[in-house]
Design an enzyme around this catalytic site. Structure first.
Site, PDB file in Angstrom:
ATOM      1  N   GLU A  99       0.799  -1.219   0.000  1.00 20.28           N
ATOM      2  CA  GLU A  99       0.000   0.000   0.000  1.00 20.28           C
ATOM      3  C   GLU A  99       0.842   1.285   0.000  1.00 20.28           C
ATOM      4  O   GLU A  99       0.431   2.278  -0.603  1.00 20.28           O
ATOM      5  CB  GLU A  99      -0.939   0.015   1.223  1.00 20.28           C
ATOM      6  CG  GLU A  99      -1.996  -1.062   1.214  1.00 20.28           C
ATOM      7  CD  GLU A  99      -2.998  -0.903   0.080  1.00 20.28           C
ATOM      8  OE1 GLU A  99      -3.119   0.199  -0.475  1.00 20.28           O
ATOM      9  OE2 GLU A  99      -3.655  -1.910  -0.259  1.00 20.28           O
ATOM     10  N   SER A 375     -36.297 -20.841 -26.655  1.00 26.21           N
ATOM     11  CA  SER A 375     -37.376 -20.150 -27.369  1.00 26.21           C
ATOM     12  C   SER A 375     -37.808 -18.835 -26.729  1.00 26.21           C
ATOM     13  O   SER A 375     -38.584 -18.090 -27.326  1.00 26.21           O
ATOM     14  CB  SER A 375     -38.592 -21.072 -27.494  1.00 26.21           C
ATOM     15  OG  SER A 375     -38.305 -22.147 -28.363  1.00 26.21           O
TER      16      SER A 375
END
Length: 799
Positions: A99, A375
């Site tokens: 960090e 479908s």
């Protein structure tokens, strides 16, 4: 040049130089003043550092659709503060390395750190190092909103410098380790060590410390319970950073990298009955630009579209009930219920496993899957575009016949051909071939564009897509299908489905996030598709989903299974809607095999799930029927000939169909002529046309030849008749000359019989000639074709 002239020239140059210096000074002074004033304006409303906020960041809160608090965004919070003295130096260094490697050297803001982070990201991959210092992250997480603006960055830097002056490095690092969010409700390093490893911080190994240090950047994306591989990759980046900055040796780094992530974890989850919905809220906000860590630590008030009662009921039926019996635990389902008019998501059924409701950011079968739609795609890629772009009516005639494209033969689910069918019948009975032929009638990109208008973006659109046979690049989720179908029930207006209405920051600022509606299609397209889909539920393939007294429309869908499975499918869908709610349901297995697939009985579950959830959601509200817009005209058609019915047409032969107002109403039974961009199909069509023309020409020549022979025979008969008559007259004259009073009856009788014989011979020819000149019956050829095709299919089934 004289000496005086040179002096004057020198003086002018000096004056110009002095003016330039003064102007430059004034410009820089102005810029400095303007910059100073701008910076002052930017930091003027910066919040003051608060000791309480630095030690205890505010958790974000989730509210439901009625504004009632549901939960903290992280579920049940778990905090276990630790003193920096109890954190091993290697654990501290794991966080510092990934960090803020220069944490001990800068004074809050580190320009060199920003440049180094950029270089590290380019060399080792994005995320190797962050640009903000640890100090900046503390003030951002505890005092500022998550908005990504220049003003916020300036305020962040200003507060970071202030914080460095007020607190020591050890105090700042302790605040950081105690306030960051690690996922699964764990705030701070102490809670994270317990949740993930069931350990005290002081007992953490280098491998465990590196794993935890990698989480704060993206707790969900690097969640080791859900994504162990991603977590391991992130841990490797942390260990490489520790090695590069000389915090650990290369041997220790390599040893830590080889430890399997799963072997480190101690499963411990937190329960929340709305966790699936909350997970999606987080995903949605991240997609809209919110930083994940700010969502947990920023003290945001997040207002959502959640219907808590319906969500709880959805969770219940997803686990299985008497009315919705699941075949086994491996059988999966995904459900999305949303508001038809606004796109607001009311409930999400993300996973059937009851334990999954306790897992934060677990896999969501309602939003994460990409499956073939079967479908259910037909209104979106076939019939919807045909109405929208070609103004087809619901009575549009399509011939259901053998169809071969590029060597692939397409079939209907029943293995038969049905001759001429209307678009309505084709959709209601879910025939495949008419859907493909409709798709082929569309121009390039029209189907894809129509789908994109409904939020379904496809890489391709092949003929197989017309019946839901998508390739690996494409796929849909229940969330996608719910959003698309809702537009049919909302007069053609599409709303992107959303779960968050607004976010309120601690500063009082409010960000509105509701979905804005866009026109996806004309209202006549939406209504005509809806009217046909109502028939699907009333009398077609979706009757099992029908809810008495509730006007609704919907469509079923299944997909072909892998080889070796005959009576089953891979996916089973039902998507339906009312004027109030739209729901999409998918069911199936994660992986289909000959041992686990959706059989015919299991395929009913998608419709049963839909019926249960839609019934529950609709029970306390008045649901209106769909309203026909002025752009649609109802026309009564005589089914015998395809013309507009008259008052003489028997009611049994009348069907009411929908037409776009202003379009031509049929005057005869004309089938659609299939077009295609497929080269092989086009060549085949041309061959068929040539063959048809040749047969017509041959038939015409035959008719002409028959007419000529008939004419010739007729002429000969007339000549013979005339000759015989003349001979008879001559004979009669001779007999009269002989004064014989009795006529020759045999001769007259013979002549009469011959005349009758000629008449009898002539009449059938005349009748046949009249018949061939009359137009063919509309139905008879179809019956012959259908009979023949049915016979062919019977043979195929026997084979």
């Amino acid at each position: 040049m004289s000496k005086g002239t040179m002096k004057r020239s020198t003086r002018r140059k000096k004056r110009r130089f002095i003016k330039f210096i003064i102007a430059t000074f004034l410009i820089f002074l102005s810029l400095f003043i303007i910059g100073g004033l701008s910076l002052f304006a930017l930091v003027q409303d910066t919040p003051e550092l608060s000791e309480d906020q630095l030690q205890n960041p505010i958790t974000s809160v989730i509210y439901d659709k009625d504004g009632k608090k549901v939960a903290n965004i992280a579920g049940v919070e778990h905090r276990l503060p630790v003193s920096i003295d109890d954190v091993p130096i290697e654990v501290q260094n794991a966080f510092i390395a990934i960090e803020d490697a220069r944490f001990q050297k800068h004074s809050g803001v580190d320009l060199k750190r920003i440049g180094g982070a950029l270089l590290a990201n380019l060399e080792e991959g994005w995320g190797a190092e962050g640009g903000s210092t640890i100090t900046q992250q503390v003030v951002k997480n505890t005092h500022l909103s998550p908005e990504k603006t220049f003003k916020r960055k300036v305020q962040e830097a200003y507060l970071a410098i202030q914080m460095e002056r007020k607190y020591s490095k050890e105090q700042i690092l302790e605040m950081y380790l105690n306030t960051i969010y690690f996922g699964h409700g764990a705030y701070g390093l102490g809670a994270a060590a317990e949740v993930y490893f069931n350990k005290d911080v002081s007992d953490l190994t280098v491998s465990e410390a590196a794993l935890l240090a990698g989480l704060p950047q993206r707790p969900s994306g690097y969640d080791p319970f859900k994504y162990p591989e991603e977590a391991a990759d992130r841990r490797e980046l942390v260990l490489s950073a520790m090695e590069r900055h000389n915090f650990i040796s290369s041997d220790r780094a390599e040893e830590a990298k080889t430890t399997e992530v799963e072997s480190l974890l101690s499963p411990k989850q937190k329960n929340n009955s709305y966790q699936v919905f909350i997970d999606y809220v987080i995903e949605e906000l991240i997609a809209k630009g919110f930083e994940e860590n700010q969502l947990y630590n920023g003290g945001l008030e997040i207002y959502t579209t959640l219907d808590t009662e319906t969500q709880s009921y959805t969770n219940e039926v997803m686990t299985g009930t008497d009315t919705v019996p699941f075949p086994d635990e491996a059988f999966k389902a995904g459900v999305v219920l949303m508001d038809t008019k606004t796109g607001a998501i009311r409930a999400i059924g993300g996973n059937r496993d009851p334990e999954s409701h306790e897992v934060q950011r677990g896999f969501n079968f309602a939003t994460d899957i990409k499956r073939q739609p079967g479908s259910t795609i037909k209104p979106i890629l076939d019939y919807g575009p045909a109405i929208e772009y070609n103004n087809w009516s619901t009575y549009q005639q399509i011939k259901d016949e053998k169809l071969d494209i590029d060597g692939k033969e397409f079939k209907n689910y029943d293995g038969r051909f049905h001759g001429m069918v209307s678009m309505r019948e084709a959709l209601v009975k879910s025939y495949n071939i008419p859907a493909i032929k409709t798709f082929l009638e569309l121009e390039d990109e029209q189907a894809k564009q129509f789908a994109a208008n409904l939020g379904i973006n496809l890489e391709h659109a092949y003929p197989s897509y017309a019946i839901g046979g998508f390739g690996d690049e494409d796929g849909v989720s229940p969330l996608d299908m719910a959003g698309a179908y809702a537009a049919f029930g909302n007069n053609g207006q599409y709303h992107e489905p959303y779960a968050v209405t607004k976010v309120e920051y601690p500063t009082g600022e409010v960000q509105q996030l509701q979905s804005e509606g866009i026109k996806a299609m004309n209202d006549y397209t939406a209504y005509m598709i809806t009217d046909m889909l109502k028939d699907v539920v009333e009398e077609g393939t979706g009757t099992l989903a029908k809810i008495d007294g509730l006007p609704m429309a919907g469509k079923t869908g299944t997909t072909n299974p892998p080889e070796g499975i005959t009576n089953g499918s891979t996916d089973s869908w039902f998507v339906g809607y009312t004027t109030e709610y739209t729901a999409a349901v998918w069911t199936g297995y994660e992986t289909t095999s000959t041992e686990q697939f959706v059989n015919q009985e299991d395929a009913r579950i998608s419709r049963l799930l839909f019926k249960e959830i839609m019934s529950y959601a609709s029970q306390s509200i008045e649901t209106a029927d769909f309203t026909k817009p002025a752009s649609v005209e109802e026309v009564k058609i005589d089914m015998r000939n395809g013309k507009v019915a008259s008052h003489h047409t028997p009611s049994s032969n009348i069907v009411t169909e929908l037409f776009v107002k202003g379009t031509t109403i049929p005057t005869e039974y004309i089938p659609v002529q299939k077009q295609t961009t497929n080269e092989n199909a086009k060549q085949q069509e041309e061959k068929e046309k040539e063959k048809e023309q040749a047969e017509k020409k041959k038939e015409q020549e035959k008719k002409e030849k028959e007419k000529e022979e008939e004419k010739k025979e007729k002429t000969e008969n007339e000549a013979n008749h005339k000759k015989e008559k003349q001979e008879s007259n001559d004979k009669n004259t001779s007999d009269r000359d002989k004064k014989e009073e009795k006529p020759d009856e045999d001769s007259n009788s013979k002549s009469e019989q011959k005349d009758k014989k000629e008449e009898n011979k002539k009449d059938p020819k005349d009748e046949h000639s009249n018949q061939t000149e009359q137009p063919d019956s509309d139905e008879e050829p179809n019956n012959k074709d259908e009979s023949k095709e049915s016979e062919e299919n019977d043979n195929e089934e026997e084979d």
